[in-house]
Design a protein around this motif. Structure first.
Motif, PDB file in Angstrom:
ATOM      1  N   LYS A  45      55.169  -5.345   7.281  1.00 40.61           N
ATOM      2  CA  LYS A  45      54.540  -6.201   8.281  1.00 40.61           C
ATOM      3  C   LYS A  45      54.455  -5.496   9.634  1.00 40.61           C
ATOM      4  O   LYS A  45      53.507  -5.704  10.390  1.00 40.61           O
ATOM      5  N   ALA A  46      55.446  -4.673   9.940  1.00 41.58           N
ATOM      6  CA  ALA A  46      55.452  -3.976  11.222  1.00 41.58           C
ATOM      7  C   ALA A  46      54.533  -2.759  11.219  1.00 41.58           C
ATOM      8  O   ALA A  46      53.982  -2.402  12.251  1.00 41.58           O
ATOM      9  N   ALA A  47      54.343  -2.109  10.081  1.00 47.65           N
ATOM     10  CA  ALA A  47      53.620  -0.837  10.044  1.00 47.65           C
ATOM     11  C   ALA A  47      52.130  -0.976   9.756  1.00 47.65           C
ATOM     12  O   ALA A  47      51.337  -0.147  10.208  1.00 47.65           O
ATOM     13  N   ILE A  48      51.716  -1.995   9.036  1.00 50.55           N
ATOM     14  CA  ILE A  48      50.319  -2.069   8.590  1.00 50.55           C
ATOM     15  C   ILE A  48      49.331  -2.339   9.735  1.00 50.55           C
ATOM     16  O   ILE A  48      48.339  -1.621   9.856  1.00 50.55           O
ATOM     17  N   PRO A  49      49.537  -3.331  10.607  1.00 52.92           N
ATOM     18  CA  PRO A  49      48.532  -3.564  11.660  1.00 52.92           C
ATOM     19  C   PRO A  49      48.296  -2.360  12.580  1.00 52.92           C
ATOM     20  O   PRO A  49      47.144  -2.038  12.857  1.00 52.92           O
ATOM     21  N   PRO A  50      49.322  -1.644  13.061  1.00 51.37           N
ATOM     22  CA  PRO A  50      49.031  -0.470  13.894  1.00 51.37           C
ATOM     23  C   PRO A  50      48.273   0.619  13.137  1.00 51.37           C
ATOM     24  O   PRO A  50      47.393   1.271  13.706  1.00 51.37           O
ATOM     25  N   ALA A  51      48.576   0.792  11.868  1.00 49.11           N
ATOM     26  CA  ALA A  51      47.885   1.812  11.084  1.00 49.11           C
ATOM     27  C   ALA A  51      46.412   1.455  10.912  1.00 49.11           C
ATOM     28  O   ALA A  51      45.536   2.316  11.022  1.00 49.11           O
ATOM     29  N   VAL A  52      46.115   0.187  10.661  1.00 50.66           N
ATOM     30  CA  VAL A  52      44.727  -0.241  10.507  1.00 50.66           C
ATOM     31  C   VAL A  52      43.976  -0.092  11.826  1.00 50.66           C
ATOM     32  O   VAL A  52      42.830   0.375  11.849  1.00 50.66           O
ATOM     33  N   GLN A  53      44.611  -0.436  12.927  1.00 55.80           N
ATOM     34  CA  GLN A  53      43.985  -0.272  14.235  1.00 55.80           C
ATOM     35  C   GLN A  53      43.667   1.191  14.507  1.00 55.80           C
ATOM     36  O   GLN A  53      42.603   1.533  15.016  1.00 55.80           O
ATOM     37  N   GLU A  54      44.591   2.079  14.155  1.00 62.24           N
ATOM     38  CA  GLU A  54      44.371   3.511  14.368  1.00 62.24           C
ATOM     39  C   GLU A  54      43.189   4.020  13.548  1.00 62.24           C
ATOM     40  O   GLU A  54      42.344   4.762  14.057  1.00 62.24           O
ATOM     41  N   TRP A  55      43.106   3.591  12.292  1.00 56.83           N
ATOM     42  CA  TRP A  55      41.987   4.015  11.446  1.00 56.83           C
ATOM     43  C   TRP A  55      40.672   3.428  11.943  1.00 56.83           C
ATOM     44  O   TRP A  55      39.617   4.077  11.865  1.00 56.83           O
ATOM     45  N   MET A  56      40.693   2.220  12.447  1.00 60.99           N
ATOM     46  CA  MET A  56      39.464   1.622  12.974  1.00 60.99           C
ATOM     47  C   MET A  56      38.977   2.390  14.196  1.00 60.99           C
ATOM     48  O   MET A  56      37.775   2.613  14.361  1.00 60.99           O
ATOM     49  N   LYS A  57      39.888   2.816  15.065  1.00 56.36           N
ATOM     50  CA  LYS A  57      39.500   3.623  16.217  1.00 56.36           C
ATOM     51  C   LYS A  57      38.973   4.985  15.766  1.00 56.36           C
ATOM     52  O   LYS A  57      38.019   5.509  16.331  1.00 56.36           O
ATOM     53  N   TYR A  58      39.603   5.547  14.741  1.00 60.50           N
ATOM     54  CA  TYR A  58      39.192   6.858  14.242  1.00 60.50           C
ATOM     55  C   TYR A  58      37.766   6.819  13.701  1.00 60.50           C
ATOM     56  O   TYR A  58      36.985   7.737  13.932  1.00 60.50           O
ATOM     57  N   LEU A  61      35.104   1.834  14.425  1.00 64.37           N
ATOM     58  CA  LEU A  61      34.850   0.433  14.103  1.00 64.37           C
ATOM     59  C   LEU A  61      35.545  -0.458  15.120  1.00 64.37           C
ATOM     60  O   LEU A  61      36.656  -0.182  15.558  1.00 64.37           O
ATOM     61  N   GLU A  62      34.885  -1.518  15.498  1.00 65.82           N
ATOM     62  CA  GLU A  62      35.486  -2.480  16.407  1.00 65.82           C
ATOM     63  C   GLU A  62      35.479  -3.838  15.726  1.00 65.82           C
ATOM     64  O   GLU A  62      34.428  -4.435  15.530  1.00 65.82           O
ATOM     65  N   ALA A  63      36.620  -4.305  15.346  1.00 68.30           N
ATOM     66  CA  ALA A  63      36.736  -5.613  14.711  1.00 68.30           C
ATOM     67  C   ALA A  63      38.119  -6.166  15.000  1.00 68.30           C
ATOM     68  O   ALA A  63      39.073  -5.418  15.202  1.00 68.30           O
ATOM     69  N   GLN A  64      38.193  -7.460  15.011  1.00 73.68           N
ATOM     70  CA  GLN A  64      39.468  -8.123  15.236  1.00 73.68           C
ATOM     71  C   GLN A  64      40.096  -8.452  13.890  1.00 73.68           C
ATOM     72  O   GLN A  64      39.465  -9.082  13.037  1.00 73.68           O
ATOM     73  N   LEU A  65      41.315  -8.020  13.693  1.00 68.79           N
ATOM     74  CA  LEU A  65      42.022  -8.324  12.447  1.00 68.79           C
ATOM     75  C   LEU A  65      42.548  -9.753  12.478  1.00 68.79           C
ATOM     76  O   LEU A  65      42.983 -10.228  13.528  1.00 68.79           O
ATOM     77  N   PRO A  66      42.519 -10.430  11.361  1.00 76.43           N
ATOM     78  CA  PRO A  66      43.129 -11.770  11.320  1.00 76.43           C
ATOM     79  C   PRO A  66      44.642 -11.648  11.441  1.00 76.43           C
ATOM     80  O   PRO A  66      45.232 -10.622  11.112  1.00 76.43           O
ATOM     81  N   THR A  67      45.251 -12.698  11.918  1.00 75.68           N
ATOM     82  CA  THR A  67      46.697 -12.680  12.056  1.00 75.68           C
ATOM     83  C   THR A  67      47.345 -12.737  10.677  1.00 75.68           C
ATOM     84  O   THR A  67      46.782 -13.290   9.729  1.00 75.68           O
TER      85      THR A  67
END
Length: 113
Positions: A45-58, A61-67
């Motif tokens: 839970k702690a590692a997945i959202p930052p990793a997805v954000q990093e890949w989206m920036k790479y 892509l600009e999108a808001q992840l659901p909570t």
């Protein structure tokens, strides 16, 4: 010759991927006790959202992840609940068998009257 090697290469690839997944699951504690599983869930839970954000920036892509939805039960309490229910049912089986047998005899007696 290549037609004979291709199935072997496909099998080796599948076995390697499955072995790697098993290795990672065991190493992270998913195959251990319920406490180890809870710790692994917290880490994920702690590692997945930052990793997805990093890949989206790479990828630009600009999108808001659901909570992440909250889990309303403790995995520690739910661990092996099916096993406990099965063992409970098996321990009550002799008593239930006697009761059902008596009901069957009573039904047969009522039919023959």
């Amino acid at each position: 010759m290549a037609a004979k090697i291709l199935p072997v290469v496909k099998l080796a690839t599948k076995v390697t991927i499955a072995g790697g997944a098993l290795y990672v699951a065991y190493g992270s504690g998913l195959l251990g006790s319920s406490e180890q599983g809870s710790v692994a869930l917290g880490k994920a839970k702690a590692a997945i959202p930052p990793a997805v954000q990093e890949w989206m920036k790479y990828f630009g892509l600009e999108a808001q992840l659901p909570t992440i939805p909250t889990v309303e039960f403790s995995p520690v309490q739910a661990w092996n609940s099916g096993v406990r229910k099965t063992i409970s049912t098996l321990s009550e089986a002799p008593t239930n068998a006697v009761g059902y047998t008596n009901q069957g005899f009573q039904y047969m007696k009522d039919l023959t009257k």
